[in-house]
Design a protein around this motif. Structure first.
Motif, mmCIF file in Angstrom:
data_model
loop_
_atom_site.group_PDB
_atom_site.id
_atom_site.type_symbol
_atom_site.label_atom_id
_atom_site.label_comp_id
_atom_site.label_asym_id
_atom_site.label_seq_id
_atom_site.Cartn_x
_atom_site.Cartn_y
_atom_site.Cartn_z
ATOM 1 N N GLN A 49 0.934 -1.295 -0.056
ATOM 2 C CA GLN A 49 0.040 -0.044 0.119
ATOM 3 C C GLN A 49 0.918 1.190 0.092
ATOM 4 O O GLN A 49 2.271 0.974 0.371
ATOM 5 C CB GLN A 49 -0.866 -0.116 1.214
ATOM 6 N N ILE A 50 0.387 2.419 -0.310
ATOM 7 C CA ILE A 50 0.877 3.579 -0.747
ATOM 8 C C ILE A 50 0.234 4.571 0.364
ATOM 9 O O ILE A 50 -1.151 4.497 0.236
ATOM 10 C CB ILE A 50 1.184 3.985 -1.961
ATOM 11 N N LEU A 51 0.758 5.523 0.976
ATOM 12 C CA LEU A 51 0.253 6.360 1.732
ATOM 13 C C LEU A 51 -0.391 7.616 0.682
ATOM 14 O O LEU A 51 0.191 8.085 -0.113
ATOM 15 C CB LEU A 51 0.968 7.198 2.756
ATOM 16 N N LEU A 52 -1.510 8.280 0.912
ATOM 17 C CA LEU A 52 -2.006 8.968 0.090
ATOM 18 C C LEU A 52 -1.782 10.521 0.356
ATOM 19 O O LEU A 52 -1.862 10.921 1.654
ATOM 20 C CB LEU A 52 -3.442 8.909 -0.207
ATOM 21 N N ASP A 53 -0.935 11.490 -0.417
ATOM 22 C CA ASP A 53 -0.874 12.886 -0.025
ATOM 23 C C ASP A 53 -2.427 13.380 0.058
ATOM 24 O O ASP A 53 -3.210 13.003 -0.552
ATOM 25 C CB ASP A 53 0.091 13.360 -1.108
ATOM 26 N N PRO A 54 -2.143 14.747 0.596
ATOM 27 C CA PRO A 54 -3.289 15.589 0.851
ATOM 28 C C PRO A 54 -4.144 15.986 -0.478
ATOM 29 O O PRO A 54 -5.169 15.917 -0.725
ATOM 30 C CB PRO A 54 -2.866 16.869 1.499
ATOM 31 N N LYS A 55 -3.356 16.047 -1.305
ATOM 32 C CA LYS A 55 -3.725 16.741 -2.775
ATOM 33 C C LYS A 55 -4.791 15.466 -3.375
ATOM 34 O O LYS A 55 -5.525 15.487 -3.826
ATOM 35 C CB LYS A 55 -2.605 17.032 -3.761
ATOM 36 N N THR A 56 -4.044 14.092 -3.231
ATOM 37 C CA THR A 56 -4.710 12.894 -3.926
ATOM 38 C C THR A 56 -6.186 12.562 -3.148
ATOM 39 O O THR A 56 -6.800 12.484 -3.764
ATOM 40 C CB THR A 56 -3.879 11.926 -3.932
ATOM 41 N N ILE A 57 -6.051 12.949 -1.648
ATOM 42 C CA ILE A 57 -7.151 12.733 -1.010
ATOM 43 C C ILE A 57 -8.486 13.630 -1.484
ATOM 44 O O ILE A 57 -9.499 13.373 -1.725
ATOM 45 C CB ILE A 57 -6.914 13.043 0.395
ATOM 46 N N GLN A 58 -7.951 15.135 -1.789
ATOM 47 C CA GLN A 58 -8.737 15.771 -2.054
ATOM 48 C C GLN A 58 -9.500 15.656 -3.687
ATOM 49 O O GLN A 58 -10.487 15.812 -3.764
ATOM 50 C CB GLN A 58 -8.276 17.351 -2.089
ATOM 51 N N GLU A 59 -8.380 15.102 -4.328
ATOM 52 C CA GLU A 59 -9.049 14.787 -5.890
ATOM 53 C C GLU A 59 -9.835 13.552 -5.556
ATOM 54 O O GLU A 59 -10.831 13.517 -6.419
ATOM 55 C CB GLU A 59 -7.816 14.358 -6.693
ATOM 56 N N LEU A 60 -9.648 12.652 -4.696
ATOM 57 C CA LEU A 60 -10.418 11.484 -4.808
ATOM 58 C C LEU A 60 -11.742 11.799 -4.211
ATOM 59 O O LEU A 60 -12.858 11.035 -4.203
ATOM 60 C CB LEU A 60 -9.957 10.385 -3.883
ATOM 61 N N LYS A 61 -11.925 12.794 -3.121
ATOM 62 C CA LYS A 61 -12.928 13.227 -2.387
ATOM 63 C C LYS A 61 -14.132 13.905 -3.504
ATOM 64 O O LYS A 61 -15.040 13.577 -3.512
ATOM 65 C CB LYS A 61 -12.741 14.292 -1.344
ATOM 66 N N ALA A 62 -13.369 14.571 -4.455
ATOM 67 C CA ALA A 62 -14.380 15.279 -5.688
ATOM 68 C C ALA A 62 -14.702 14.145 -6.417
ATOM 69 O O ALA A 62 -15.793 14.524 -7.193
ATOM 70 C CB ALA A 62 -13.270 16.155 -6.211
ATOM 71 N N LEU A 63 -14.032 12.946 -6.676
ATOM 72 C CA LEU A 63 -14.372 11.832 -7.569
ATOM 73 C C LEU A 63 -15.589 11.322 -6.941
ATOM 74 O O LEU A 63 -16.080 10.264 -7.582
ATOM 75 C CB LEU A 63 -13.451 11.337 -8.126
ATOM 76 N N GLY A 64 -15.850 11.344 -5.581
ATOM 77 C CA GLY A 64 -16.454 10.357 -4.810
ATOM 78 C C GLY A 64 -16.148 8.977 -4.530
ATOM 79 O O GLY A 64 -16.636 8.163 -3.676
ATOM 80 N N TYR A 65 -14.597 9.074 -4.243
ATOM 81 C CA TYR A 65 -13.982 7.887 -3.740
ATOM 82 C C TYR A 65 -13.663 7.829 -2.327
ATOM 83 O O TYR A 65 -13.194 7.071 -1.701
ATOM 84 C CB TYR A 65 -12.719 7.435 -4.678
ATOM 85 N N VAL A 66 -13.678 8.898 -1.785
ATOM 86 C CA VAL A 66 -13.134 9.263 -0.209
ATOM 87 C C VAL A 66 -14.478 9.855 0.407
ATOM 88 O O VAL A 66 -15.009 10.893 -0.142
ATOM 89 C CB VAL A 66 -12.125 9.822 -0.136
ATOM 90 N N ARG A 67 -14.893 9.291 1.562
ATOM 91 C CA ARG A 67 -16.082 10.101 2.155
ATOM 92 C C ARG A 67 -15.699 10.397 3.527
ATOM 93 O O ARG A 67 -14.772 9.524 3.949
ATOM 94 C CB ARG A 67 -17.089 8.899 2.396
#
Length: 615
Positions: free
Chosen positions: A597-615
């Motif tokens: 596994q890889i740690l997600l950086d804040p920028k990627t987390i925000q991108e995934l939130k905007a795509l609906g993958y992080v809740r």
């Protein structure tokens, strides 16, 4: 003061050429290890030409700035004005070079204040200013020593014109076009993220949302029942590229948060063999242009690709960036190109005129924080927030409008491939990683239970030379069958590690209906759920079993009930019971993620939130 362009350009010429050559070598060095040495020449030549053109721009900017600065500072220490003039002249060069560099790095305007962008752009500014100061010092010393005798500009102009003409009309015929075209078949996969099958006219959409793709379908083989191996991108693409089911490659989580609030993401294991790696072994030039935060080199998806360009933006931008490849190296070498478009991904926001092509303009996103799109989707799935029927209708209209925008871009790509002569001889696959829901089963979007609106995807395969054009295959197939089909069509053996099967027997009719092995007909779709236990479906063509530990099994007769509205699990016959047993066996035997596994950086987390993958 006697200012002439020739001495200025003569001072810039060798330094700019050397800097360009070094940049080109750095950019193209990996082609040597990959077996494409002439592409290194191309990178060096392109970089040198860019450096020389920037040198000309700087030279003329300096000649305009020097008298202005000299006049302002006259009598206040004239020794400083060459440096100031050089710094002022560096501004247009910095703008042009910055646009070019940030485009190559994949930074969008909204990302320019991120740490990575600031670091790279800071180094770029420092390099340009350092070069300007060195030039300013040279100019000041030249003025102190007295101007040299007038020099003719003709040699400089002739050199520049000769190099540009040679590069434009001579060298491409050598390092790009090649003396003799390679007989190997070019391969393209065009993947439209979140495109459900019935979004296309050839699969039943009554709106004219896909005229170009429908025209392409007439040159291709159409698979009526193509099933994705996940309802979410990362797992689905891992299966597409490896031809393995999720319970074998073990990649389930695109983002997962532990009790301490740390976000991680699964990696595609290095030991997994991808289609790109196999074709790379066959001397294919493998290249990808992708846009999806789940598909990163750091997550293992660049395996086998000589060039892997991630976070490439819109389909139009991907086509602009890939165009030089298809008109250059793609005409010299056999290639495998993978283009992944995310424009259709929710939330749907097509640009004019596509936003009003079928939609009414109703504000379906009023009161929703689109930066937290995943949280909104989660509320809908849990029944905490209802969506009005008219809003669902509007969402589908926006979705179809965005399909039309994508369709027109794909039509332009097909036209360019035809004009270049690549289309006829290429093997081209058009498909999707999953579909999207519009309230059919209580949710919108995807990344949830594997109902038909999410698992059925379009699959169009255009074989070289128009072979089997217009054929329609009704039997069920899977995305894991795509890679084996490509290998079989190219004359290569399907690897034993692959779960997928070649579809050529279905295409040419050599496989009798119903005679294919069960291993080639059973479609497994998996999705990791919040509790950690995978939800999955097993589909036979008529029957589909959905297994979710905490919600009980569901069994649907897809022939009598294609909308999956009547759960037949209570009256399951022997086949239904076999599917339920098989589902439990898959869950019990599935491998934990083997790629780490890889740690997600804040920028990627925000991108995934905007795509609906992080809740």
């Amino acid at each position: 003061m006697n200012v002439r362009i020739a001495p200025v350009l003569r001072a810039l010429w060798p330094a700019a050429g050397l800097a360009g050559a070094l940049v080109g070598l750095v950019q193209g060095w990996h082609y040597l290890d990959s077996g494409f040495p002439t592409l290194v020449v191309g990178r060096v030549l392109d970089a040198v030409l860019m450096a020389w053109l920037l040198a000309v721009l700087f030279g003329f900017s300096f000649l305009l700035a020097e008298p202005l600065v000299a006049g302002l500072l006259r009598g206040r220490g004239e020794s400083r004005w060459p440096w100031l003039a050089a710094g002022l002249a560096a501004a247009p060069v910095l703008v042009i070079l910055g646009l070019y560099a940030n485009r190559a790095w994949g930074f969008r305007p909204a990302e320019l204040l991120t740490a990575s962008a600031l670091l790279r752009n800071g180094l770029l500014v420092a390099a340009v200013l350092a070069a300007a100061l060195v030039f300013g010092h040279w100019r000041r010393r030249r003025l102190e020593d007295g101007e040299a005798r007038p020099a003719s500009l003709l040699p400089v102009v002739a050199t520049l014109a000769g190099v540009l003409l040679l590069a434009r009309f001579g060298l491409p015929a050598w390092y790009r076009a090649g003396a003799a075209p390679d007989p190997q078949t070019p391969v393209l996969i065009l993947l439209v993220d979140a495109l459900r099958a019935d979004g296309l006219g050839v699969y039943g959409n009554l709106r004219p949302a896909s005229p170009a793709i429908d025209a392409f379908a007439r040159d291709a083989v159409l698979f009526r029942q193509a099933i994705a191996q996940s309802t979410f991108t990362k797992t689905s693409i891992a299966s597409l590229l490896t031809a393995r089911n999720p319970y074998h490659h073990g990649l389930y989580w695109g983002s997962h948060v532990d009790a301490s609030g740390v976000f991680t993401s699964d990696l595609l294991a290095e030991e997994e063999l991808t289609l790109a790696e196999i074709l790379r072994e066959k001397d294919y030039l493998t290249t990808a242009w992708v846009q999806n935060s789940h598909l990163r080199e750091s997550m293992g998806f660049a395996q086998g690709f000589v060039d892997f360009f991630e976070q490439q933006g819109s389909i139009a931008r991907i086509h602009r960036r890939s165009s030089p490849f298809f008109s250059g190296p793609g005409r010299r070498y056999p290639f495998f190109a993978y283009l992944h478009y995310i424009d259709l991904h929710d939330p749907y926001r097509p640009k004019p005129p596509y936003d009003r092509m079928w939609a009414t303009g109703r504000d379906v996103y009023a009161g929703i924080d689109l930066a937290e799109w995943g949280a909104f989707l989660d509320q809908v799935r849990k029944g905490q927030r209802a969506i009005a029927p008219e809003d669902l209708t509007e969402l589908r209209a926006l979705y179809d409008g965005q399909i039309r925008a994508i369709d027109e871009e794909i039509g332009r790509l097909v036209a360019r491939l035809k004009a270049s002569g690549l289309y006829e001889k290429s093997l081209i696959v058009l498909t999707a990683d999953h579909g999207d829901g519009f309230g059919e089963h209580g949710f919108i979007g995807h990344s949830t239970a594997p109902y038909e609106e999410l698992v059925r995807v379009p699959l169009l395969v255009k074989l070289p030379g128009g072979r089997a054009a217009g054929t329609v295959v009704e039997e069920q197939v899977r995305l894991i069958d795509v890679a084996p089909t490509i290998l079989d069509a190219l004359g290569y053996k399907v690897r034993p590690s692959m779960d997928g099967c070649s579809l050529l027997p279905l295409i040419d009719g050599s496989a009798a209906v119903g005679a294919r092995p069960v291993a080639c007909t059973l479609a497994v779709t998996e999705i990791a759920e919040e509790e950690g236990y995978p939800g999955l479906s097993l589909r036979t063509g008529r029957w589909k079993l959905i297994h979710r530990e905490k919600k009980g099994d569901e069994l649907y007769d897809l022939v009598a009930d294609p909308g999956e509205t009547v759960n037949r699990i209570a009256e399951a016959d022997e086949e239904g019971r076999r599917l339920a047993e098989a589902a439990r066996a898959i869950v019990a035997s599935r491998k934990a993620n083997r790629g780490g596994q890889i740690l997600l950086d804040p920028k990627t987390i925000q991108e995934l939130k905007a795509l609906g993958y992080v809740r």
